[in-house]
Scaffold this motif. Sequence first.
Motif, PDB file in Angstrom:
ATOM      1  N   UNK B 204       0.831  -1.211   0.000  1.00  0.00           N
ATOM      2  CA  UNK B 204       0.000   0.000   0.000  1.00  0.00           C
ATOM      3  C   UNK B 204       0.865   1.261   0.000  1.00  0.00           C
ATOM      4  N   UNK B 205       2.043   1.156   0.589  1.00  0.00           N
ATOM      5  CA  UNK B 205       2.897   2.335   0.723  1.00  0.00           C
ATOM      6  C   UNK B 205       3.794   2.547  -0.501  1.00  0.00           C
ATOM      7  N   UNK B 206       3.857   1.540  -1.381  1.00  0.00           N
ATOM      8  CA  UNK B 206       4.787   1.626  -2.516  1.00  0.00           C
ATOM      9  C   UNK B 206       4.648   2.906  -3.332  1.00  0.00           C
ATOM     10  N   UNK B 207       3.380   3.291  -3.601  1.00  0.00           N
ATOM     11  CA  UNK B 207       3.125   4.471  -4.424  1.00  0.00           C
ATOM     12  C   UNK B 207       3.708   5.744  -3.829  1.00  0.00           C
ATOM     13  N   UNK B 208       3.935   5.748  -2.534  1.00  0.00           N
ATOM     14  CA  UNK B 208       4.428   6.961  -1.867  1.00  0.00           C
ATOM     15  C   UNK B 208       5.952   6.955  -1.753  1.00  0.00           C
ATOM     16  N   UNK B 209       6.576   5.916  -2.302  1.00  0.00           N
ATOM     17  CA  UNK B 209       8.036   5.801  -2.157  1.00  0.00           C
ATOM     18  C   UNK B 209       8.819   6.940  -2.834  1.00  0.00           C
ATOM     19  N   UNK B 210       8.432   7.373  -4.074  1.00  0.00           N
ATOM     20  CA  UNK B 210       9.241   8.409  -4.721  1.00  0.00           C
ATOM     21  C   UNK B 210       9.465   9.652  -3.842  1.00  0.00           C
ATOM     22  N   UNK B 211       8.397  10.144  -3.201  1.00  0.00           N
ATOM     23  CA  UNK B 211       8.548  11.299  -2.311  1.00  0.00           C
ATOM     24  C   UNK B 211       9.413  10.961  -1.103  1.00  0.00           C
ATOM     25  N   UNK B 212       9.209   9.751  -0.600  1.00  0.00           N
ATOM     26  CA  UNK B 212       9.967   9.337   0.583  1.00  0.00           C
ATOM     27  C   UNK B 212      11.469   9.303   0.288  1.00  0.00           C
ATOM     28  N   UNK B 366       7.539  16.115   3.080  1.00  0.00           N
ATOM     29  CA  UNK B 366       7.715  15.173   1.979  1.00  0.00           C
ATOM     30  C   UNK B 366       8.094  13.805   2.555  1.00  0.00           C
ATOM     31  N   UNK B 367       7.403  12.779   2.138  1.00  0.00           N
ATOM     32  CA  UNK B 367       7.733  11.450   2.638  1.00  0.00           C
ATOM     33  C   UNK B 367       6.881  11.025   3.818  1.00  0.00           C
ATOM     34  N   UNK B 368       6.122  11.953   4.371  1.00  0.00           N
ATOM     35  CA  UNK B 368       5.282  11.636   5.519  1.00  0.00           C
ATOM     36  C   UNK B 368       4.238  10.573   5.153  1.00  0.00           C
ATOM     37  N   UNK B 369       3.679  10.715   3.941  1.00  0.00           N
ATOM     38  CA  UNK B 369       2.601   9.829   3.518  1.00  0.00           C
ATOM     39  C   UNK B 369       3.064   8.370   3.512  1.00  0.00           C
ATOM     40  N   UNK B 370       4.296   8.179   3.101  1.00  0.00           N
ATOM     41  CA  UNK B 370       4.853   6.813   3.087  1.00  0.00           C
ATOM     42  C   UNK B 370       4.830   6.226   4.502  1.00  0.00           C
TER      43      UNK B 370
END
Lengths: 102, 484
Positions: B204-212, B366-370
């Motif tokens: 589920x978190x994969x999509x948020x990896x670029x920002x992370x 940035x990266x918080x969502x991950x």
Amino acid sequence: MFRPIADLAAGGELSFTFDGRPMRARAGDTVAAALLVNGITACRETPVSDTPRAPYCLMGVCFDCLVVIDGIGNRQGCLVPLAEGMRIETQHGRRHLAEVAE
Amino acid sequence: MTPIASIEQLAESYDLVVVGAGPAGLSAAARAAELGLSVLLADENPAPGGQIYRAVTTTPVRNRAILGEDYWRGADIVARFERSQAAYAPRCTVWSIGPDEAAPGSFELGLSLDGKARIIGARQVILATGAQERPFPIPGWTLPGVMTAGAAQIALKSAGAIPSGRTVIAGCGPLLYLLASQLAAAGCQIAAVLDTTPSGNWSKALGAIPDFLRSPYLAKGLKLMLTARRKLRFVSGVTSLTATGSGKLATVQFEQGGRTGTIACDTLLLHQGVIPSVNFSNAAGCAHDFDVEQHAWVPRVDAWFASTVPGIAIAGDGAGIGGAESAALRGEIAAFGAASRLGKLSEAERDRQAAPIRTELDKKLRGRRFLDLLYKPAPQFLAPPRDETIICRCEEVTAGQVRDAARRLGVTGPNQMKAFLRCGMGPCQGRLCGPTVVELIAETRGSTPAETGYYRLRPPIKPVTLAELAALPQTEASVKAVVR
């Protein structure tokens, strides 16, 4: 339950009592921290079932560190700085009106 | 900074009252005072710093490596506040807020210090009441010896004390690794870290990896995680936890991949991430929404962190979890907003001065969502499956009672549940059962937390004694209002 770490800045010591027993703790500690480092495993009994409780969150949220301080009940031990000569007691169940009248 | 040592030293009113002396409150108060506002910062703790920078000016911990460099950064925030003209009232609890009928648009706040209460005025209010750990009800979590992970961190920072025996840390979230590292560095005997992060969260978190990958969390977090995992006994994929003992904690039992384990221990530290503390903003009448990604109730705020109640802003983690560094920046932005509403700053000037802070804030968030997605707690830790689990620690209401009332009596929301079972009516006023009651009702009725709603809270949001209330100065109008 808790112990001081090895590399601790020197600080003054304060005397207090818990349920009449003399204890000492570092000046600057809160009442809840002072009880924890003195090995106190429970500081209150619940109003519903008289079950023992101890400080849980140490930041003013849980109210499980409620104690009687110098005769006044329902004090949050984690928010009150320890003072010299404080008389701290276990809070048993509900706070009763008789305690207030004293 | 002007220290306030007794309730009598407070002014009758201030341009701005800030509640909470964590990074958001300290920065908001400092910035507002720099902009020429009369400011009071009230905080119930004995020293500034909030929880993350707890006791940063007074800690007895000498070895700086134990708490890490991030912690000591708080000293700069406190130092800036101390250089400002703001008034600072430590050990002071703000327990109510309401409109000032004599001065429309302003507020009356109830405060207590050393057992004495006062009502003071404020033209603007910034709530910087921060976060609390998400409730993590498991069977036995009320036993002495079970605490939150944050509690151990607070004891370490403010008293230089660590759990003295065998310690188990359980739960999930980035703070879990930080705490394990800090406690281990301080000499605590950590028997195991039981990680409850659901493995399915990774996808589920994969999509948020670029920002992370471009975030400040990455390097810091990875280092913490790897160090902790190398040095300590880690058990991943834990799906169930039970604390047992008679009168105090003796063992923790866990399930992992279908097998069970038991660890004898003296202290169990629980952590399931942090959520905004909403009691004050809720009691003030601010609208809240359920944030699905953070899985928590969050007050609705605009770009200046102004809530839906004109004159009340909410800064820092209390307006959504972002961490200490973002909290300080959000405090500043909230202060610009308050100054502008008071006419101390034109909107153009407000925007110009806040722009670089916003840029910095975007970078910090940035990266918080991950992290939110990866460390979302498993359903069984949000809504405890075992009926005997106490969910309201104050009134000792169990998960089974709440489910039963929702099912058989058709209780649809937490306020009605309160009336039936007294959950949320103890001294903590729902702080530790609110989120769980919502989960259990939603689960039983097949709805969502957003549809279920939350407790409607009212002032006083902290207990005040009758003696304190009786000793408040009364106006003739207020006396006549009750004497007939």
